[in-house]
Every structure is written in C-alpha cells, then in structure tokens.
Design a protein around this motif. Structure first.
Motif, short mmCIF file in Angstrom:
data_model
loop_
_atom_site.label_atom_id
_atom_site.label_comp_id
_atom_site.label_asym_id
_atom_site.label_seq_id
_atom_site.Cartn_x
_atom_site.Cartn_y
_atom_site.Cartn_z
N SER A 169 -2.03 -9.86 -5.05
CA SER A 169 -2.75 -8.48 -4.10
C SER A 169 -1.94 -8.74 -3.05
O SER A 169 -1.04 -7.98 -2.72
CB SER A 169 -3.83 -8.44 -4.29
OG SER A 169 -4.01 -7.49 -2.92
N VAL A 221 6.14 -7.37 -0.58
CA VAL A 221 7.19 -6.88 -2.18
C VAL A 221 6.89 -5.62 -1.42
O VAL A 221 8.14 -4.35 -1.36
CB VAL A 221 6.82 -7.25 -3.58
CG1 VAL A 221 7.66 -5.92 -4.15
CG2 VAL A 221 7.25 -8.62 -4.26
N ARG A 222 5.67 -4.56 -1.36
CA ARG A 222 5.81 -3.19 -1.32
C ARG A 222 6.25 -3.30 0.70
O ARG A 222 6.95 -2.44 0.83
CB ARG A 222 4.20 -2.58 -0.76
CG ARG A 222 4.39 -1.48 -0.59
CD ARG A 222 3.21 -0.61 0.18
NE ARG A 222 2.80 -1.95 1.58
CZ ARG A 222 1.06 -2.43 1.73
NH1 ARG A 222 0.33 -2.60 0.44
NH2 ARG A 222 1.51 -3.34 2.54
N ASP A 223 6.48 -4.26 1.63
CA ASP A 223 6.76 -4.57 3.14
C ASP A 223 8.38 -4.84 2.72
O ASP A 223 8.96 -4.01 3.55
CB ASP A 223 5.94 -5.52 3.73
CG ASP A 223 4.39 -4.60 3.84
OD1 ASP A 223 3.41 -3.72 3.51
OD2 ASP A 223 3.75 -6.11 4.39
N ALA A 277 1.94 -8.79 -3.63
CA ALA A 277 2.12 -6.65 -4.03
C ALA A 277 2.49 -6.24 -2.83
O ALA A 277 3.29 -5.90 -2.78
CB ALA A 277 1.16 -6.44 -5.12
N GLY A 278 1.72 -7.15 -2.03
CA GLY A 278 2.18 -6.50 -0.54
C GLY A 278 2.49 -6.20 0.09
O GLY A 278 3.58 -5.93 0.83
N ALA A 319 10.40 -3.64 0.52
CA ALA A 319 10.96 -2.89 0.14
C ALA A 319 10.68 -1.51 1.09
O ALA A 319 12.19 -0.86 0.86
CB ALA A 319 10.52 -2.49 -1.19
N GLN A 320 10.35 -1.43 1.91
CA GLN A 320 9.86 -0.83 2.74
C GLN A 320 10.80 -0.82 3.85
O GLN A 320 11.89 0.06 4.55
CB GLN A 320 8.48 -0.03 3.84
CG GLN A 320 7.67 0.06 3.17
CD GLN A 320 6.16 0.51 2.82
OE1 GLN A 320 5.77 -0.06 4.57
NE2 GLN A 320 5.29 1.42 2.64
N GLU A 321 10.88 -1.89 4.74
CA GLU A 321 11.41 -2.60 5.82
C GLU A 321 13.73 -2.49 4.97
O GLU A 321 14.24 -2.04 5.67
CB GLU A 321 11.81 -4.16 5.72
CG GLU A 321 12.39 -4.44 7.04
CD GLU A 321 11.98 -3.57 8.59
OE1 GLU A 321 13.71 -3.74 9.28
OE2 GLU A 321 10.76 -3.14 8.44
#
Length: 67
Positions: free
Chosen positions: A27, A33-35, A30-31, A37-39
């Motif tokens: 978890s 990686v999400r952050d 995953a968080g 990708a957004q950056e």
C-alpha cells in the motif's frame, strides 16, 4: 519437546503477520507510485505550457506592423 499443534499455530501466526506487513508495504509503495506519476504529469504539463508560451511569444515578435 514441541508438539505438532504448537508448530502449526506458530507458522500460521507468522504467516498472518507477514502477509499483513506485506500488504501495508504494498500500500505504501502503491501510494508512492501514484504520487510520483502525478508529479511527473504536473512537470510535463509545466514544460508544455512553457513551450506554448515561448511559441506564442515568437509568433508575436514576427507580426509585421502594417504601417
């Protein structure tokens, strides 16, 4: 001497705890990686906006005064 039931229980508890920790770690990853990708998306957007601004600026400089 350790009986078979105690060994099974110990293995089951160790497995449950391991799976729980691995789930938490997944978890977190995953968080992250999400952050990331957004950056990266935000960074790419900033670069594209800068490019568009530079192109508009060059286009404005090439406009010939009709007089």
């Amino acid at each position: 001497m350790v009986n078979e039931s105690e060994v099974k229980d110990t293995i089951q508890v160790a497995t449950d705890v391991t799976v729980d920790h691995l789930g938490r770690i997944a978890s977190i990853i995953a968080g992250a990686v999400r952050d990331i990708a957004q950056e990266l998306g935000s960074w790419a957007n900033d670069i594209l906006e800068a490019r568009d601004t530079a192109q508009r600026s060059r286009a404005d400089e090439t406009v010939v005064d009709p007089e």
